[in-house]
Each structure stands twice: as structure tokens, then as C-alpha cells.
Design an enzyme around this catalytic site. Structure first.
Site, short mmCIF file in Angstrom:
data_model
loop_
_atom_site.label_atom_id
_atom_site.label_comp_id
_atom_site.label_asym_id
_atom_site.label_seq_id
_atom_site.Cartn_x
_atom_site.Cartn_y
_atom_site.Cartn_z
N HIS A 1 -2.23 1.40 7.24
CA HIS A 1 -2.51 1.35 5.80
C HIS A 1 -2.20 2.71 5.18
O HIS A 1 -2.56 3.74 5.73
CB HIS A 1 -3.99 0.99 5.60
CG HIS A 1 -4.37 0.68 4.20
ND1 HIS A 1 -3.59 -0.06 3.35
CD2 HIS A 1 -5.47 1.02 3.48
CE1 HIS A 1 -4.19 -0.16 2.18
NE2 HIS A 1 -5.33 0.49 2.23
N ASN B 1 -8.26 4.37 -2.31
CA ASN B 1 -7.65 3.15 -1.79
C ASN B 1 -7.03 2.37 -2.96
O ASN B 1 -7.25 2.75 -4.13
CB ASN B 1 -8.72 2.32 -1.06
CG ASN B 1 -8.12 1.34 -0.06
OD1 ASN B 1 -6.89 1.15 0.00
ND2 ASN B 1 -8.97 0.69 0.71
N CYS C 1 0.82 -1.22 0.00
CA CYS C 1 0.00 0.00 0.00
C CYS C 1 0.85 1.27 0.00
O CYS C 1 0.55 2.24 -0.68
CB CYS C 1 -0.91 0.00 1.22
SG CYS C 1 -0.03 -0.19 2.79
#
Ligand SMILES: *[C@@H]1O[C@H](CO)[C@@H](O)[C@H](O)[C@H]1NC(C)=O
Ligand SMILES: *[C@@H]1O[C@H](CO)[C@@H](O)[C@H](O)[C@H]1NC(C)=O
Length: 368
Positions: free
Chosen positions: A305, A325, A122
Site C-alpha cells: 500500500h 491514508n 493508492c
């Protein structure tokens, strides 16, 4: 004992709406969590999906932001790798702002929702994405292409799938440059542009309701947990023209990576230069997110994240950030989610990173 019984009954009553078939698939702890969230009548919708079979916390493998974001950025500042963002403008901050609307020439990049597969990369995705956007914005649309997450994830870090930090992509791009590269097998909005190094792992269905997501679940055949390959040193066979030259296709910015924290500074950093990278703590209720303005309701931390903030707004009096995202466009609100703004929800306003606004961006093969 009686309070516990009353709670159990309340949960039981709410569960009546869940279809019998679905109920048999839902992990008991997940069912309890979903019912708790529904009972709280919060600003977001929680729904069961394929992930419902797993106990809360199942997202941990893709949550690849390591350590304390504030401490990591402070250490990078000490090293001179990052400097504090200082706003250049004092214009009023609008109630709502969307980078894609502000810079329509770069909207395709800003709205390009990628897929990190079953890999904790990520931090590299959010960095490569925000860097692509900021490069496009800084060059007024002249350099309008995705920067390769494959290059950033595996060349700036020896084990990129195992996690990283939000300063690393920027330091890498600034000094060594990153090649162009799109999504897996030339999928996504850019299709086959003949870019240098595309993401190498297949698409996965991530957390939250499945809807019409056709991809295999994390962990299933086609989406097994990935081990970091060596970083690419040459372009893919499908690369074309000047994008086929790995050394020449390196894009870098000139100047020092900037950081901001707090609602207003982050807004100004976005208004002046475009989307930014951030990291936040994922609590297990986030795995049930299906839309709306997320705020923490219940559940334990599952991990850190990294994501990309593109703008903000207000709905029914609730202020939010709009965030991209990297769990494919079937997830959340077409791949985006919204989260409460102004309360440092889950640490999302702790620290963001980005290249300086208006930085000069160069491509190695074009430099004299
Ligand atoms: C705002 O109100 C509308 C109408 O009641 C509702 O559909 C929507 O979900 C609400 N949004 C949020 C974030 O609560
Ligand atoms: C890659 O894309 C091509 C062209 O769209 C398609 O035919 C092929 O099946 C894809 N390969 C994989 C492994 O997804």
C-alpha cells in the site's frame, strides 16, 4: 492440545465484551484476530466494523502497490529517473514534527484526506497528494491546489486501478505535468474550485470500524470494483478559468525525483521539503486499525500500500510516523494513522520518494 485449549479459553474470555449483535456479524477468523490483538495489549486499538464480516485479508483490492519497493526504486535509479536525497541542512531533528504546522499556508492541502474508491490507485493518490504539498511548500503557498489523482492514475499507467509504483507519479509529473483536480464531485476541503480533473469514482467505506462513515462498503452498490477508464484528455465540465484548459493547466517540477531510506534520512527529507510518498506491506491486522500507534501483531500480508508520511512524534515513549491514508477522513485517526518509527515497521522506512525541496514548479500556461 492443552496449550491450544488454554489459548481458546483465553480468546473466549476476551470475546465476552463483544456485543451479541456484533458477534453474529463477525467472521470467525476476524473475531479470533481481534481477540488476539486485544490480548496483546499493543499500542493501537483494534475494532470490528462492517469489514468484520469478511475474513482477514479483505483489503487486498485497494492495496495497489506492486512489487518490491526497494528493487523498484533501485531500478529507477539505474535508469537515472531517481537520485538519492542528500540533506542540505545539519540542524537538529526535533522529537516531533508535523508538516501542516511547519507550513501553515499549505496545511489545508497537507491535511486533505482523499478517497481512492474501490480502485488500487493508492500509488497515484499518495504521489499526487505529496506532490501537491511539495509544490505548495516550494512556492511558499503560491501554487496551493490539489494535483489530480485522476490524471496521474490513468495517464501515467495503462491500468492504474490494478496498481503501480511510487516512482511513477513523480516521473509523470516531472516530464508531462499533471493538471489540477480535487475529490469526487467537488467534495473535500477544497470544495468547488473549478479545478480541471476531479477524481471520478464515488466515496467508499473502507476497512476498520464504520463509525459515522455514510459511504457504501467496498463491493456494495455505489462502490463496486472499478475498471481503469482511459486517462482524461480534457477538463471536467465544472472546470473554470485557466483550470479549464487541459494543456495549460499542467503543473510540473524541474529537477530529478529524490529518494531516501531509513529513519533519519526520511525525517530530513520531510523537514527540508515536506511530505513524502512511501509504500509498506499491509498485514491483515491493519484492517482492524481504529487509532493509536500501529505495529504488526498478527495476520498474513494482504498486499502493498502506498501512502504519504507527513511527520512524526513520540507518545508514551513510543516513536511514530504520522501518515495520511486515502481511505477518506472517517477512517483511522481522521484519515491518518500512526505507525511505529525507527524499526522499519512493515517496510515503511525502506524507500520514500518526492520532488527535490525548493524545486521550481511551473504551470504550462504561465511558461514563456
Ligand atoms: C498513552 O497513554 C494514554 C494514557 O494511559 C493512553 O490513553 C494512550 O492510548 C496511550 N497511547 C499509546 C500510543 O499507547
Ligand atoms: C454532486 O454534488 C452536488 C452538489 O453538492 C449534489 O447535488 C449531487 O447530488 C452530487 N452528485 C453525486 C452523484 O454525488
Amino acid at each position: 492440545m492443552s496449550a491450544k485449549l488454554a489459548f481458546f479459553l483465553a480468546v473466549g474470555a476476551a470475546a465476552v465484551n463483544v456485543k451479541t449483535e456484533e458477534r453474529t456479524l463477525i467472521h470467525p477468523e476476524r473475531r479470533e484476530q481481534l481477540n488476539k490483538i486485544k490480548a496483546m495489549a499493543t499500542t493501537w486499538e483494534a475494532r470490528a466494523g462492517r469489514w468484520a464480516r469478511e475474513a482477514p485479508g479483505a483489503s487486498a483490492p485497494v492495496l495497489g502497490h506492486l512489487g518490491d519497493n526497494k528493487l523498484n526504486v533501485a531500478a529507477a535509479k539505474e535508469r537515472g529517473e531517481v537520485v538519492e536525497f542528500v540533506p542540505k541542512l545539519v540542524n537538529p531533528i526535533p522529537d516531533s514534527f508535523d508538516s501542516a504546522k511547519e507550513w501553515p499556508k499549505c496545511a489545508k492541502l497537507i491535511n486533505d484526506i482523499r478517497d481512492q474508491s474501490n480502485c488500487g490507485c493508492c500509488w497515484a493518490f499518495a504521489g499526487a497528494e505529496a506532490a501537491s504539498d511539495r509544490m505548495c511548500i516550494s512556492t511558499d503557498g503560491e501554487k496551493n491546489l490539489p494535483i489530480s489523482a485522476q490524471d496521474v492514475c490513468f495517464n501515467s499507467n495503462v491500468n492504474g486501478c490494478n496498481g503501480g509504483q511510487i516512482t511513477t507519479p513523480w516521473t509523470y509529473i516531472r516530464w508531462r505535468g499533471a493538471v489540477s483536480g480535487g475529490q469526487y464531485n467537488n467534495t473535500g476541503p477544497f470544495g468547488n474550485m473549478g479545478l480541471c480533473s476531479n477524481w471520478g469514482f464515488g466515496h467508499c467505506h473502507h476497512h476498520g470500524p464504520q463509525r459515522d462513515d455514510p459511504y457504501p462498503d467496498e463491493g456494495a452498490e455505489g462502490c463496486k470494483s472499478e475498471k481503469s477508464p482511459p486517462g482524461p484528455t480534457k477538463c471536467d465540465n465544472s472546470a473554470k478559468g485557466s483550470h479549464a484548459d487541459f494543456k495549460g493547466d499542467k503543473y510540473k517540477f524541474h529537477g530529478t525525483t529524490e529518494t531516501a531510506s531509513g529513519e533519519e534520512k526520511i525525517q530530513r527529507m520531510i523537514m527540508e521539503g515536506g511530505p513524502v510518498e512511501t509504500a509498506f506491506t499491509v498485514f491483515s491486522d491493519f484492517e482492524d486499525y481504529a487509532g493509536g500507534i500501529y505495529q504488526r501483531t498478527t495476520g498474513k500480508p494482504a498486499g502493498g500500500h502506498a501512502v504519504k508520511i507527513v511527520g512524526w512524534g513520540v507518545e508514551n515513549g513510543t516513536k511514530y510516523w504520522k501518515v495520511a491514508n486515502s481511505w477518506n477522513p472517517y477512517w483511522g485517526e481522521k484519515g491518518f494513522f500512526r505507525i511505529v518509527r525507527g524499526k522499519n515497521e512493515c517496510g515503511i522506512e525502506d524507500q520514500v520518494t518526492g520532488s527535490p525541496s525548493g524545486a521550481k514548479w511551473t504551470k504550462a500556461s504561465e511558461e514563456l
